[in-house]
Design an enzyme around this catalytic site. Structure first.
Site, PDB file in Angstrom:
ATOM      1  N   LYS A   1       0.875  -1.182   0.000  1.00 46.24           N
ATOM      2  CA  LYS A   1       0.000   0.000   0.000  1.00 46.24           C
ATOM      3  C   LYS A   1       0.908   1.226   0.000  1.00 46.24           C
ATOM      4  CE  LYS A   1      -4.157   1.575   2.464  1.00 46.24           C
ATOM      5  NZ  LYS A   1      -5.086   1.689   1.349  1.00 46.24           N
TER       6      LYS A   1
HETATM    7  N1  PPE Z   1      -8.164  -1.793  -2.837  1.00 51.07           N
HETATM    8  C1  PPE Z   1      -7.615  -0.569  -2.824  1.00 51.07           C
HETATM    9  C2  PPE Z   1      -7.026  -0.037  -4.065  1.00 51.07           C
HETATM   10  C3  PPE Z   1      -7.618   0.182  -1.640  1.00 51.07           C
HETATM   11  O1  PPE Z   1      -7.074   1.401  -1.622  1.00 51.07           O
HETATM   12  C4  PPE Z   1      -8.221  -0.346  -0.473  1.00 51.07           C
HETATM   13  C5  PPE Z   1      -8.254   0.443   0.803  1.00 51.07           C
HETATM   14  C6  PPE Z   1      -8.773  -1.641  -0.532  1.00 51.07           C
HETATM   15  C7  PPE Z   1      -8.718  -2.335  -1.726  1.00 51.07           C
HETATM   16  C8  PPE Z   1      -9.384  -2.301   0.674  1.00 51.07           C
HETATM   17  O2  PPE Z   1      -8.408  -2.663   1.627  1.00 51.07           O
HETATM   18  P1  PPE Z   1      -8.734  -2.727   3.186  1.00 51.07           P
HETATM   19  O3  PPE Z   1      -8.955  -1.335   3.647  1.00 51.07           O
HETATM   20  O4  PPE Z   1      -7.552  -3.372   3.781  1.00 51.07           O
HETATM   21  O5  PPE Z   1      -9.969  -3.533   3.329  1.00 51.07           O
HETATM   22  N2  PPE Z   1      -8.369   1.842   0.635  1.00 51.07           N
HETATM   23  C9  PPE Z   1      -8.042   2.723   1.740  1.00 51.07           C
HETATM   24  C10 PPE Z   1      -7.816   4.142   1.298  1.00 51.07           C
HETATM   25  C11 PPE Z   1      -9.017   4.959   0.960  1.00 51.07           C
HETATM   26  C12 PPE Z   1      -8.664   6.413   0.747  1.00 51.07           C
HETATM   27  O6  PPE Z   1      -9.435   7.110   0.086  1.00 51.07           O
HETATM   28  O7  PPE Z   1      -7.613   6.874   1.237  1.00 51.07           O
HETATM   29  C13 PPE Z   1      -9.038   2.598   2.885  1.00 51.07           C
HETATM   30  O8  PPE Z   1     -10.134   2.082   2.692  1.00 51.07           O
HETATM   31  O9  PPE Z   1      -8.690   3.003   3.998  1.00 51.07           O
END
Ligand code: PPE
Length: 309
Positions: free
Chosen positions: A157
């Site tokens: 990330k």
């Molecule tokens: N895919 C992507 C591309 C992504 O950024 C997130 C989280 C997820 C899947 C889901 O991952 P998880 O949060 O571990 O379930 N995106 C983060 C950032 C959002 C933002 O606008 O900044 C979040 O949900 O915190």
């Protein structure tokens, strides 16, 4: 954004306005930072951080991919998250730890740059809107492809990779849609700009595999566990774009977005949130609020009198 009072920076709590970095910081110029998004909830037993250890473990994995050495052990970061929530008097909130290459070195070789760590928390409501969580959102497949596995590791990330999501988000926003869905270089479904994606058809729940250039979402993993415990078949497999159009239900998962039903994809109407999505939303809500013993181990409660430092 809604501000809080203090931010944890490199081991100390500083005023929100003083949590600054130099304009020549490496991370700002090259996107060479890694971060997390975590939520805390007003659970029945007090304020609880959802899967904090798993988020910090992913932060470490993301950092390792870029040879970033986090100058604090996991337990210290965990205590810092607790302290940030406590000192700001927050209950339900969003927590954003960031590990960034700091100031002192220019150019692409980053390993001599210092590493700065910040942890902020603030109240953040429904990411895709209260209406979205209730009624579902309209989505569109972006013309931008998700960054390939051999371009940037999607499983880390890192800040820089979000330029890809930002392009997709702007494109679909301008076209009047609430969220973008990205296909990978192979043309298979990857994820949303900031969420993982699930499809329900004939009672079977499918989601793209980690090899499809997705972020290995912690909400995704939680929903797969919950769905299996509820008796559903869950498969990780490549999904073709058109499978979204003919799905019984589609929903997105993410820390910010939580579990959000999708009402349409590319104007193909999937319909109002279906029974499977509703059930998973309910159990997820119970889990994060400490109302379901099966998932109690996911909650890390803030001690009543956490030290403010
Ligand atoms: N895919 C992507 C591309 C992504 O950024 C997130 C989280 C997820 C899947 C889901 O991952 P998880 O949060 O571990 O379930 N995106 C983060 C950032 C959002 C933002 O606008 O900044 C979040 O949900 O915190």
């Amino acid at each position: 954004m809604q501000e809080a009072e203090k931010i944890w920076m490199n081991g100390v709590l500083v005023d929100w306005a003083d949590a600054k970095v130099h304009v020549l910081s490496h991370g700002l110029h090259y996107g060479s930072s890694v971060f997390e998004g975590i939520r805390a909830y007003d659970a029945d037993g007090g304020t609880a951080v959802f899967r904090l250890n798993d988020h910090l473990a992913r932060l470490e994995r993301s950092a390792a991919q870029y040879f970033l050495e986090i100058p604090f052990p996991r337990e210290e970061l965990r205590q810092a998250v607790h302290a940030v929530i406590a000192v700001n008097g927050l209950g339900a909130c969003y927590i954003r730890p960031i590990v960034m290459r700091g100031y002192g070195v220019m150019g692409l070789f980053p390993l001599d740059a210092p590493v700065d760590v910040g942890i902020a928390a603030w109240p953040w409501g429904a990411y895709l809107g209260e209406d979205g969580v209730r009624d579902g959102i309209d989505t569109k497949v972006s013309s931008w492809r998700r960054i390939g596995n051999n371009t940037i590791p999607a499983t880390a990330k890192a800040s820089g990779q979000y330029l890809n999501s930002i392009l997709a988000k702007i494109e679909t926003h301008k076209a009047g849609y609430a969220e973008a869905i990205l296909l990978n270089e192979q043309g298979m479904v990857a994820d949303g700009s900031g969420e993982n994606i699930f499809v329900v058809r004939g009672g079977v729940i499918s989601t793209p595999p980690v090899s499809a250039s997705i972020l290995e979402g912690i909400t995704r993993a939680s929903i797969m566990d919950i769905a299996r415990a509820e008796g559903y078949d869950v498969v990780e497999r490549d999904l073709a774009r058109a499978e979204l159009y003919s799905a019984d239900e589609v929903f997105l998962t993410g820390t910010a977005a939580e579990v959000c039903p999708v009402r349409s994809v590319d104007d193909f109407v999937i319909g109002s949130p279906g029974a499977v999505t509703r059930r998973l939303q309910e159990v997820f809500e119970d889990a994060v609020h400490g109302r379901d013993d099966r998932w109690a181990h996911w909650l890390d409660y803030i001690p009543a009198a956490a030290p403010a430092g």
